[in-house]
Design a protein around this motif. Structure first.
Motif, mmCIF file in Angstrom:
data_model
loop_
_atom_site.group_PDB
_atom_site.id
_atom_site.type_symbol
_atom_site.label_atom_id
_atom_site.label_comp_id
_atom_site.label_asym_id
_atom_site.label_seq_id
_atom_site.Cartn_x
_atom_site.Cartn_y
_atom_site.Cartn_z
ATOM 1 N N THR A 17 -13.708 71.813 43.205
ATOM 2 C CA THR A 17 -14.883 71.123 43.740
ATOM 3 C C THR A 17 -15.970 72.116 44.122
ATOM 4 O O THR A 17 -16.971 71.733 44.718
ATOM 5 N N VAL A 96 -10.451 65.054 41.074
ATOM 6 C CA VAL A 96 -11.848 65.497 41.007
ATOM 7 C C VAL A 96 -12.551 64.809 39.847
ATOM 8 O O VAL A 96 -13.740 64.485 39.934
ATOM 9 N N TRP A 99 -14.667 61.739 40.513
ATOM 10 C CA TRP A 99 -15.818 61.932 41.381
ATOM 11 C C TRP A 99 -16.886 60.856 41.201
ATOM 12 O O TRP A 99 -17.344 60.248 42.156
ATOM 13 N N ALA A 103 -17.897 58.484 44.231
ATOM 14 C CA ALA A 103 -19.224 58.724 44.797
ATOM 15 C C ALA A 103 -20.114 57.490 44.673
ATOM 16 O O ALA A 103 -20.839 57.138 45.612
ATOM 17 N N GLU A 117 -21.194 66.388 39.303
ATOM 18 C CA GLU A 117 -20.313 66.197 38.153
ATOM 19 C C GLU A 117 -20.493 67.327 37.145
ATOM 20 O O GLU A 117 -19.516 67.824 36.573
#
Length: 141
Positions: A17, A96, A99, A103, A117
């Protein structure tokens, strides 16, 4: 989850991340009423560029562009079972990879989602060897 594997999982999260503010004060322990210690919930997990692009905490002596190889080296130093290590790293990468969906559900602005991203994808590809890493002389010891 053994403590060493949890440390590795959290290090993998920071790597994938691009959380470069991954210093020792971002790890804590809790003691229950019986006197048993456990990791606290993870906190201060946030994308960050880091000082001069480096992770505050290196991974197997690599602070500029650590990836899967360095995470596996770190695990090997602790004699962790490589099957469990690879599964933990893959799980973090998969998480991840979600995301954008997570999000968007949190109503994070589209430009922020897109930017992060791109970063997460670049970090993952660099880790897999698809993108050349930085020259050796630029890496901090």
């Amino acid at each position: 989850v053994p403590a060493s594997l949890e440390v590795l999982r959290r290090a993998a999260f920071n790597v994938f991340t691009h959380n470069r503010d991954d210093h020792a004060r971002n790890f804590a322990f809790l003691m229950d009423d019986a006197g048993q210690w456990s990791f606290s919930p993870a906190y201060d997990l946030m994308y960050g560029e880091g000082l001069n692009g480096h992770h505050t905490t290196s991974v197997a002596d690599e602070s500029l562009s650590p990836g899967r190889r360095q995470l596996e080296q770190l695990a090997d130093r602790r004699d962790l079972p490589m099957g469990a290590v690879r599964a933990a790293i893959d799980e973090v990468i998969d998480q991840v990879g979600q995301w954008r969906t997570v999000a968007a559900s949190l109503e994070i602005a589209s430009p922020v989602i897109d930017r992060l991203e791109q970063v997460f994808t670049r970090v993952r590809r660099t880790s897999e060897g698809r993108v050349a890493s930085a020259p050796r002389e630029s890496r901090r010891r």
